[in-house]
Design a protein around this motif. Structure first.
Motif, PDB file in Angstrom:
ATOM      1  N   ALA A  39       0.832  -1.201   0.000  1.00 21.25           N
ATOM      2  CA  ALA A  39       0.000   0.000   0.000  1.00 21.25           C
ATOM      3  C   ALA A  39       0.869   1.253   0.000  1.00 21.25           C
ATOM      4  O   ALA A  39       0.565   2.236  -0.691  1.00 21.25           O
ATOM      5  CB  ALA A  39      -0.930  -0.008   1.210  1.00 21.25           C
ATOM      6  N   ALA A  40       1.956   1.229   0.763  1.00 22.53           N
ATOM      7  CA  ALA A  40       2.857   2.382   0.803  1.00 22.53           C
ATOM      8  C   ALA A  40       3.534   2.588  -0.543  1.00 22.53           C
ATOM      9  O   ALA A  40       3.657   3.726  -1.033  1.00 22.53           O
ATOM     10  CB  ALA A  40       3.902   2.191   1.902  1.00 22.53           C
ATOM     11  N   THR A  61       2.832  -2.871 -15.635  1.00 17.68           N
ATOM     12  CA  THR A  61       4.111  -2.333 -15.178  1.00 17.68           C
ATOM     13  C   THR A  61       4.088  -0.810 -15.138  1.00 17.68           C
ATOM     14  O   THR A  61       3.232  -0.159 -15.734  1.00 17.68           O
ATOM     15  CB  THR A  61       5.275  -2.778 -16.085  1.00 17.68           C
ATOM     16  N   VAL A  62       5.083  -0.267 -14.432  1.00 13.38           N
ATOM     17  CA  VAL A  62       5.280   1.179 -14.324  1.00 13.38           C
ATOM     18  C   VAL A  62       6.677   1.487 -14.838  1.00 13.38           C
ATOM     19  O   VAL A  62       7.604   0.683 -14.666  1.00 13.38           O
ATOM     20  CB  VAL A  62       5.154   1.653 -12.857  1.00 13.38           C
ATOM     21  N   ARG A  63       6.854   2.670 -15.438  1.00 13.40           N
ATOM     22  CA  ARG A  63       8.175   3.090 -15.890  1.00 13.40           C
ATOM     23  C   ARG A  63       8.321   4.593 -15.680  1.00 13.40           C
ATOM     24  O   ARG A  63       7.329   5.310 -15.494  1.00 13.40           O
ATOM     25  CB  ARG A  63       8.373   2.749 -17.361  1.00 13.40           C
ATOM     26  N   VAL A  92       4.396  -3.701  -9.707  1.00 14.76           N
ATOM     27  CA  VAL A  92       4.423  -3.204  -8.335  1.00 14.76           C
ATOM     28  C   VAL A  92       4.840  -4.283  -7.348  1.00 14.76           C
ATOM     29  O   VAL A  92       5.512  -4.007  -6.350  1.00 14.76           O
ATOM     30  CB  VAL A  92       3.054  -2.587  -7.951  1.00 14.76           C
ATOM     31  N   ARG A  93       4.499  -5.549  -7.621  1.00 14.65           N
ATOM     32  CA  ARG A  93       4.905  -6.622  -6.711  1.00 14.65           C
ATOM     33  C   ARG A  93       6.425  -6.765  -6.689  1.00 14.65           C
ATOM     34  O   ARG A  93       7.042  -6.848  -5.627  1.00 14.65           O
ATOM     35  CB  ARG A  93       4.255  -7.948  -7.114  1.00 14.65           C
ATOM     36  N   GLY A 178      -1.140  -1.996 -13.313  1.00 20.71           N
ATOM     37  CA  GLY A 178      -1.259  -3.170 -12.453  1.00 20.71           C
ATOM     38  C   GLY A 178      -1.358  -2.842 -10.977  1.00 20.71           C
ATOM     39  O   GLY A 178      -1.148  -3.717 -10.133  1.00 20.71           O
ATOM     40  N   LEU A 179      -1.695  -1.601 -10.645  1.00 27.20           N
ATOM     41  CA  LEU A 179      -1.871  -1.241  -9.239  1.00 27.20           C
ATOM     42  C   LEU A 179      -3.169  -1.796  -8.677  1.00 27.20           C
ATOM     43  O   LEU A 179      -3.280  -2.062  -7.481  1.00 27.20           O
ATOM     44  CB  LEU A 179      -1.850   0.282  -9.069  1.00 27.20           C
TER      45      LEU A 179
END
Length: 206
Positions: A39-40, A61-63, A92-93, A178-179
């Protein structure tokens, strides 16, 4: 972090009373207290997105997307640690398990333990921690309209309310990055009658 024990500069939207002292918590501190490390990290990713420094990469994914806007305002140590990992798209995982991110989360946790809001072993909220979250929920109900929210208010809403607030504040980004998971419902009737699930508390449960 702020006066719950710690130190990144910036506004402190989560002020609550505790043992005669006013504790001011940043959204990523509140998120860790409520929902654990993931969560943080989610709040840190959202903070970067809202400042133009992160975007969705490959599905899930994030970039990195650029330098954070608002150069006069420092990023939190956790957001800095997350940003350092976004040169390549990452989920995020996996992001939550990167050493630098884990160290930043551990620093936040130590501050919350020092403030009496968390127990260290096992990692559980104290009575003061539960009262703090109750007070914050009373002061920051789940918003109904994102248009009236500032960036700080949006972060606090997500820190406190998890997925429902995330869908409101940045739903398209959150799904692509993917959050939050896509929910496929075969029978729309199930949606009408299914109970509303609460956001996972991770390892920091009552």
């Amino acid at each position: 972090m702020e006066s719950a024990g710690t130190g990144a500069a910036g506004p402190t939207p989560g002020g609550v009373m505790g043992s005669g002292t006013r504790l001011r918590l940043e959204p990523y501190e509140v998120a860790l207290l409520r929902g654990g490390p993931r969560a943080a990290v989610t709040v840190a990713v959202l903070a970067l997105y809202l400042r133009g420094a992160a975007e969705a990469g490959r599905p899930g994914t994030v970039r990195v997307s650029g330098e954070p806007v608002g150069a006069g305002r420092a990023l939190s140590p956790l957001a800095e640690a997350v940003l350092a990992e976004l040169r390549q798209p990452v989920g995020v995982r996996e992001l939550s398990g990167r050493p630098g991110v884990r160290r930043a989360v551990a620093d936040i946790r130590r501050g919350l333990v020092a403030a009496g809001l968390l127990r260290s072993l096992p990692a559980r909220r104290t009575r003061a921690g539960r009262r703090t979250l109750d007070a914050l929920h009373a002061g920051h109900p789940l918003p109904r309209d994102r248009k009236a929210l500032s960036a700080d208010e949006g972060l606090m809403a997500v820190a406190l309310h998890g997925d429902p607030a995330l869908r409101l504040v940045a739903g398209r980004f959150a799904l692509r990055a993917g959050l939050i998971a896509r929910v496929e419902v075969a029978d729309k009737g199930l949606l009408r009658h299914s109970p509303r699930s609460e956001y996972s508390c991770g390892g920091v449960s009552d």
